[in-house]
Design an enzyme around this catalytic site. Structure first.
Site, PDB file in Angstrom:
ATOM      1  N   ASP A 125      -2.260   3.040 -15.563  1.00 16.68           N
ATOM      2  CA  ASP A 125      -1.561   2.376 -14.455  1.00 16.68           C
ATOM      3  C   ASP A 125      -0.949   1.086 -14.984  1.00 16.68           C
ATOM      4  O   ASP A 125      -1.069   0.790 -16.178  1.00 16.68           O
ATOM      5  CB  ASP A 125      -2.513   2.118 -13.273  1.00 16.68           C
ATOM      6  CG  ASP A 125      -1.793   2.281 -11.943  1.00 16.68           C
ATOM      7  OD1 ASP A 125      -0.796   1.554 -11.732  1.00 16.68           O
ATOM      8  OD2 ASP A 125      -2.193   3.129 -11.130  1.00 16.68           O
TER       9      ASP A 125
ATOM     10  N   HIS B  35       4.199   3.048 -12.139  1.00 11.19           N
ATOM     11  CA  HIS B  35       2.832   2.648 -12.521  1.00 11.19           C
ATOM     12  C   HIS B  35       2.668   2.646 -14.041  1.00 11.19           C
ATOM     13  O   HIS B  35       1.673   3.128 -14.573  1.00 11.19           O
ATOM     14  CB  HIS B  35       1.803   3.579 -11.869  1.00 11.19           C
ATOM     15  CG  HIS B  35       1.679   3.356 -10.389  1.00 11.19           C
ATOM     16  ND1 HIS B  35       0.977   2.308  -9.846  1.00 11.19           N
ATOM     17  CD2 HIS B  35       2.201   4.040  -9.335  1.00 11.19           C
ATOM     18  CE1 HIS B  35       1.045   2.361  -8.520  1.00 11.19           C
ATOM     19  NE2 HIS B  35       1.797   3.398  -8.181  1.00 11.19           N
TER      20      HIS B  35
ATOM     21  N   GLU C   9       5.161   6.184  -5.969  1.00 10.90           N
ATOM     22  CA  GLU C   9       5.568   4.780  -5.846  1.00 10.90           C
ATOM     23  C   GLU C   9       6.439   4.318  -7.008  1.00 10.90           C
ATOM     24  O   GLU C   9       6.201   3.262  -7.602  1.00 10.90           O
ATOM     25  CB  GLU C   9       4.315   3.889  -5.732  1.00 10.90           C
ATOM     26  CG  GLU C   9       3.500   4.208  -4.498  1.00 10.90           C
ATOM     27  CD  GLU C   9       2.208   3.410  -4.384  1.00 10.90           C
ATOM     28  OE1 GLU C   9       1.840   3.078  -3.250  1.00 10.90           O
ATOM     29  OE2 GLU C   9       1.563   3.125  -5.412  1.00 10.90           O
TER      30      GLU C   9
ATOM     31  N   ASP D 105     -11.501   3.221  -0.877  1.00 13.40           N
ATOM     32  CA  ASP D 105     -11.385   1.767  -1.042  1.00 13.40           C
ATOM     33  C   ASP D 105     -11.212   1.097   0.317  1.00 13.40           C
ATOM     34  O   ASP D 105     -11.474  -0.097   0.456  1.00 13.40           O
ATOM     35  CB  ASP D 105     -10.229   1.387  -1.988  1.00 13.40           C
ATOM     36  CG  ASP D 105      -8.896   2.037  -1.638  1.00 13.40           C
ATOM     37  OD1 ASP D 105      -8.887   3.140  -1.048  1.00 13.40           O
ATOM     38  OD2 ASP D 105      -7.851   1.440  -1.974  1.00 13.40           O
TER      39      ASP D 105
ATOM     40  N   GLU E 197      -8.861  -1.504  -7.085  1.00 13.61           N
ATOM     41  CA  GLU E 197      -8.360  -2.884  -7.110  1.00 13.61           C
ATOM     42  C   GLU E 197      -9.435  -3.878  -6.650  1.00 13.61           C
ATOM     43  O   GLU E 197      -9.609  -4.935  -7.261  1.00 13.61           O
ATOM     44  CB  GLU E 197      -7.135  -3.042  -6.204  1.00 13.61           C
ATOM     45  CG  GLU E 197      -5.861  -2.418  -6.742  1.00 13.61           C
ATOM     46  CD  GLU E 197      -5.627  -1.025  -6.173  1.00 13.61           C
ATOM     47  OE1 GLU E 197      -6.612  -0.334  -5.837  1.00 13.61           O
ATOM     48  OE2 GLU E 197      -4.444  -0.637  -6.074  1.00 13.61           O
TER      49      GLU E 197
HETATM   50  C1  ACM Z   1      -1.292   6.412  -4.220  1.00  8.62           C
HETATM   51  O1  ACM Z   1      -2.186   6.004  -3.473  1.00  8.62           O
HETATM   52  N1  ACM Z   1      -0.316   5.602  -4.596  1.00  8.62           N
HETATM   53  C2  ACM Z   1      -1.274   7.769  -4.718  1.00  8.62           C
END
Ligand code: ACM
Length: 544
Positions: free
Chosen positions: A180, A251, A318, A411, A461
């Site tokens: 990432d 990413h 993303e 999370d 995170e």
């Molecule tokens: C994701 O949560 N961006 C796959």
């Protein structure tokens, strides 16, 4: 209330009947008879139940008073099993070695919570277990957990521990999020800078994106090729497939920091980029060049050597297109390929690796953004932005893993109380996860067959250490495992009171396994996060 007798199984089996009111026994004389193909399960039983009881569970059984007999019975469903306890022999039968292994998990639960410890509490103590027949088989073939080891590195021992915890819950796919913006975690021999440079960041945002706190020390780590071979083999012994994820074309800042030519050099000074030290969606994405394709083919060649899984995850989520809009190189590629816009470049990336993997006998899987632009027939989709991507994919004949963020992103906070640590995202309680349904009602039975299964996603995170991972994952992963394995009624009709009753036994198993779960009454004092980390941040969208 009566004392639990070991039949409070999680995930719930299809059928459990009592063979008598007495108790079966396991003792020092118990012999383990492993039929052909079940030797690995016998090894696992000796290493776990053997360690917890202090019994050697030696092979053979002529003279013994009590035998534990493992066998593959072709008449049973492939991952299905039958466990019979309390007769002259205890039996664990499965339709395959995997089925026997899941039966062994049930057998351990029947023995009681202390069978989940690593050493006996009292040497020489006999074990008893209820006299039952359990017949069981999973609902879904893909019962997954995604671990993000990029945002916070999870040392190898913890990955192995999570494989044990997955096995204890009959989960069978580890989706391993290895790369990432914030870190590259897999050693690639031909590109050493990916880990030399890409696996370390100088400092780390502590808490969610809007937090003002930083941990001012380097964070990082990676798995060597041998570490990964060990992880894959350890998983295989537990009938778990490891699906590696190498995220492209977004990413990717850690990779670009290591090899700046991978980025959009005509619009950004990529040579000055470092591994990202905060959270969110990053605009530094891969350049759509032939060099980038060749580079990632090299990466994937090594990935295929290490990971035998049919599916390889290429991310695809993303990918911000701002740099491609400004880049003359990217615009030239759009014209060269006759594409309408930057979205087409994303599809071009995905289609390239779709063909590349298919030519090597593998299958591509990616986040639901990869649907934009069309997919090769064998490609599959992880539906994360809700159910819609999965529905579209299934209707188009693609296989789907359902993992909508509104339901199974672990999370996200698990309570709306003021003590919840780093309360990001949607509130998803234990009951919410228990009532999650992976197959949306709008799919026809034919379309629903494309839902391979489901997975819970653990993005890290806000999980800076393994204790935080435990807190977010448990107990909800137990509810998730029941959703993935058991045949539950429609969400509103599910018996949450019965699940909670069985959880009282399961918390004792988790205690024995050393899992730092969120207790039903709320976090323990040291699990809280006071001050800014203990409050939802106004104006921050659900996704960190
Ligand atoms: C994701 O949560 N961006 C796959």
């Amino acid at each position: 209330m009566t004392e639990p007798d070991g039949t409070d199984l999680i995930p719930a089996p299809r059928r459990l009947v009592r063979n008598g009111s007495g108790r079966g026994r396991l003792d020092e004389g118990t012999r383990l008879v492993a039929g052909p193909g079940t030797e690995g399960v016998a090894r696992w039983l000796r290493a776990t139940v053997g360690a917890a009881t202090g019994y050697a569970l030696t092979a053979g059984g002529g003279e013994s008073v009590c035998r534990l007999v493992l066998s593959i019975e072709p008449g049973l469903p492939s991952e299905g099993y039958r466990v019979v306890t309390g007769g002259a022999d205890h039996l664990i039968q499965g339709g395959s070695a995997a089925g026997v292994f899941w039966g062994a998990q049930t057998f351990r639960q029947l023995l009681g919570p202390d069978a989940h410890r690593r050493a006996p509490l009292r040497p020489g103590q006999d074990r008893d277990l209820p006299e039952v027949t359990v017949e069981d088989a999973p609902r879904f073939a893909w019962r997954g957990l995604m671990l993000d080891v990029a945002r916070h590195f999870l040392p190898k021992d913890q990955v192995l521990r999570y494989l044990d915890l997955m096995a204890a819950h009959k989960l069978n796919v580890l989706h391993f999020h290895l790369t990432d913006d914030q870190g590259w975690r897999i050693e690639i021999e031909r590109y050493p800078r990916l880990t030399e440079v890409g696996s370390w960041r100088a400092r780390t945002k502590f808490g969610h994106r809007a937090s003002p706190l930083w941990e001012e020390k380097p964070h990082g780590g990676h798995y060597t090729r041998d570490d990964l071979r060990e992880i894959v083999a350890y998983a295989a012994e537990r009938h778990i497939t490891v699906v590696p994820e190498i995220d492209i074309p977004g990413h990717s800042q850690a990779a670009i920091a290591a090899y700046p030519e991978l980025g959009n050099t005509d619009v950004v000074d990529t040579a000055s980029l470092t591994v990202w030290d905060t959270w969110g969606i990053n605009e530094n994405v891969l350049a759509p060049t032939d060099h980038t394709l060749r580079f990632y083919e090299g990466v994937l060649e090594e990935v295929l050597e290490l990971f035998p899984s049919t599916f390889v995850h290429i991310g695809g989520d993303e990918c911000v297109k701002d740099q491609w809009k400004r880049s003359a190189t990217a615009q030239a590629r759009i014209r060269e390929f006759g594409l309408t816009d930057e979205e087409g470049l994303q599809s071009w990336f995905v289609r390239h690796f779709d063909n590349w993997l298919t030519a090597r006998g593998r299958r591509l899987i990616g986040w639901d953004e990869i649907l934009q632009g069309g997919l090769a027939p064998g490609a599959a989709v992880s539906s994360w932005r809700g159910y819609a991507g999965g529905v579209t994919a299934a209707r188009a004949g693609h296989d789907v893993v359902m993992c909508p963020e509104q339901h199974v992103y672990l999370d996200h906070r698990q309570h709306d109380g003021p003590d919840e640590p780093v309360p990001i995202g949607y509130v998803r309680t234990l009951e919410d996860v228990f009532r999650f349904e992976p197959v949306p009602p709008e799919l026809t039975p034919e379309e629903a067959r494309h839902v391979l299964g489901t997975q819970a996603n653990v993005w890290t995170e806000v999980m800076e250490d393994p204790a935080r991972v435990d807190y977010q994952a448990f107990p909800r992963l137990a509810a998730f495992a029941e959703v993935a394995w058991s045949r539950l009624p429609a969400p509103a009709e599910r018996d949450f009171a019965d699940f909670e009753r069985r959880m009282t036994s399961h918390y004792r198993r988790l205690d024995a396994l050393g899992v730092g779960y969120r207790p039903p009454g709320g976090p323990r004092p040291w699990q809280r996060r006071p001050g800014v980390l203990g409050r939802p941040i106004e104006g921050v969208p659900p996704n960190v």
